[in-house]
Design a protein around this motif. Sequence first.
Motif, PDB file in Angstrom:
ATOM      1  N   SER A   1       0.646  -1.138   0.000  1.00  0.00           N
ATOM      2  CA  SER A   1      -0.012   0.077   0.153  1.00  0.00           C
ATOM      3  C   SER A   1       0.610   1.495  -0.076  1.00  0.00           C
ATOM      4  O   SER A   1       0.278   2.247  -0.393  1.00  0.00           O
ATOM      5  CB  SER A   1      -1.006   0.131   1.107  1.00  0.00           C
ATOM      6  N   ARG A   2       2.195   1.245   0.414  1.00  0.00           N
ATOM      7  CA  ARG A   2       2.967   2.354   0.265  1.00  0.00           C
ATOM      8  C   ARG A   2       3.222   2.939  -1.284  1.00  0.00           C
ATOM      9  O   ARG A   2       3.174   2.009  -2.287  1.00  0.00           O
ATOM     10  CB  ARG A   2       4.277   1.886   0.991  1.00  0.00           C
ATOM     11  N   PRO A   3       3.408   4.171  -1.151  1.00  0.00           N
ATOM     12  CA  PRO A   3       3.419   4.927  -2.471  1.00  0.00           C
ATOM     13  C   PRO A   3       4.797   4.534  -3.199  1.00  0.00           C
ATOM     14  O   PRO A   3       4.923   4.617  -4.604  1.00  0.00           O
ATOM     15  CB  PRO A   3       3.608   6.438  -2.196  1.00  0.00           C
ATOM     16  N   ASP A   4       5.987   3.887  -2.636  1.00  0.00           N
ATOM     17  CA  ASP A   4       7.056   3.403  -3.016  1.00  0.00           C
ATOM     18  C   ASP A   4       7.328   1.982  -3.468  1.00  0.00           C
ATOM     19  O   ASP A   4       8.461   1.731  -3.664  1.00  0.00           O
ATOM     20  CB  ASP A   4       8.287   4.410  -2.691  1.00  0.00           C
ATOM     21  N   ALA A   5       6.069   1.082  -3.218  1.00  0.00           N
ATOM     22  CA  ALA A   5       6.165  -0.085  -2.922  1.00  0.00           C
ATOM     23  C   ALA A   5       6.449  -0.683  -4.471  1.00  0.00           C
ATOM     24  O   ALA A   5       7.319  -1.708  -4.537  1.00  0.00           O
ATOM     25  CB  ALA A   5       4.936  -0.890  -2.731  1.00  0.00           C
TER      26      ALA A   5
END
Length: 529
Positions: free
Chosen positions: A386-390
């Motif tokens: 769910s992280r933007p940098d995943a």
Amino acid sequence: MGVAHAARESVGFSTVNTKTLPRRTVVLLYARISEDPRDRRRGVNRQMADLRGFAEENGWEVGGEYIENDVSAHSGEERPEYDRFMAAAIGVAREPGVRVVVAGYHPSRVWRRRVERAQAIEDLRHAGCWVAFETGGLFNMAKASDRSQLANLGESDTAESEVKSERVARAALERAQEGRANGAVAYGWRRQYEYDARGQVDGFHDVEDPEQAAVVRDIVTRLLAGESLLGVTADLNARGVPSPGAGRVLKRRAVGQTDDGSLWNKTSVKKLALRPANVGIRVHQGVEYKAAWPALITDEQHAQLRNMFAGRAVVRELPGARKYLLTWGEVATCGPCGAVLRVATRGNAKRGKKQPTYVCDGAGCVGRNVEALDRYVGRVVVGVLSRPDAADVFRGDSTAALTALERAEGLKARQATAADDYAAGLITREQLLRITSTLAGQITEAQSEARRLRPSFDLDAFDGLVGERAADSWEALGVAQKRRVLDGLGLRVRVDRVSRRGPGFDESTIALRWARTDGWPGTRQETLG
């Protein structure tokens, strides 16, 4: 009087004292054709018919007929009927009062290789047999002069085969260097022929077949998404998608295959997915050349597939036969002893039903409820996805791969320079061939290294895996697909002993490591040794 009959008279079949002649002459007939891919058997049937007439003309008793169709005598492949033919001749020769003749249509139909012919001459000498050919020639293997004549006669056949083999090999190399296909068009493409002004075929080139190419891309995408070979194979057969071998007339088919060859099996699916041809690579004797046909998938997808299957071979992964998320490979290990985990049924039947439990496969050091541990791992993974940098985690570092590709391009430039030097008369043809061959091997190594260094996870195969839809996407995945995600993240799980007994899941006893990150919040980060 025919040639064969004259040869028979010349070696004494009619002039030998009849009191010393065996009471019977038994002939064993052998017919062979090198190429008959459609298994029509016309050539071998003609040979055998002529051989029967040959035996009848000489008044010989036929003791056996042996036919080998679409089998080469020069390549060294197995010839079971030839082996039976020779064994039968030697066996019959042991019978008292029997002269044995082994007969073929022509020496080249029986022997092509020097070693095999020399061994046969020696075996037949000890057995006291004769050798005859319908096209002419009768040889007594008990006589040195006849053995020498037969060996010399066969040598011309061997030389002819070797010259032809060299010519074919040179033509095959030329086709490979030009990137042209060798033989029938491969699955995924269709052949377009080119014609000259007189309407005769002047050449061909292969273009993408939309229907077959879509099947190839679908297989690759699904495998990269974590589906098993067995699952993909079963789906293709259930949908009635014809296999690459559908409609071809073959001598042999795999067990369970239909008469028209339309069924897929997991081996054919894997081979199709891993073909270098899919990315426009022509392979000849282990050396790669740029193909003249269009690629069906990207270099990255091909590299990911190769890396994925190579990893399975090392850890003996069998995702099609696995039911649990953490039980194959080494994604999860026992903290105390380092063994992998397996699933067993544990619990107190009096207090409640027994539950599937991850347990140490070594000494049984640790155990965790399957549902609880999978739920915990899934929750942590969804938090990461769910992280933007995943998405950056799955892309990996392509710097080393690009370096290898640049090295390959530099080697190709050296090949081109050598060709220019040859055209200018600065080097000889032999020097050009040696330079080209050496550089071709180095180019193949550099290209293979570049593919190996590319990321082994295809994020595009997982729709909505990262971002706001991560939780729903994770839950929709099957076990094998979830495992692909764990591998793509480089996740490793260590299960330690619990410090207290009682109900509930103790997250503090689970250590996680992310191979390609500097650490994610909310998890216990440790080096798992």
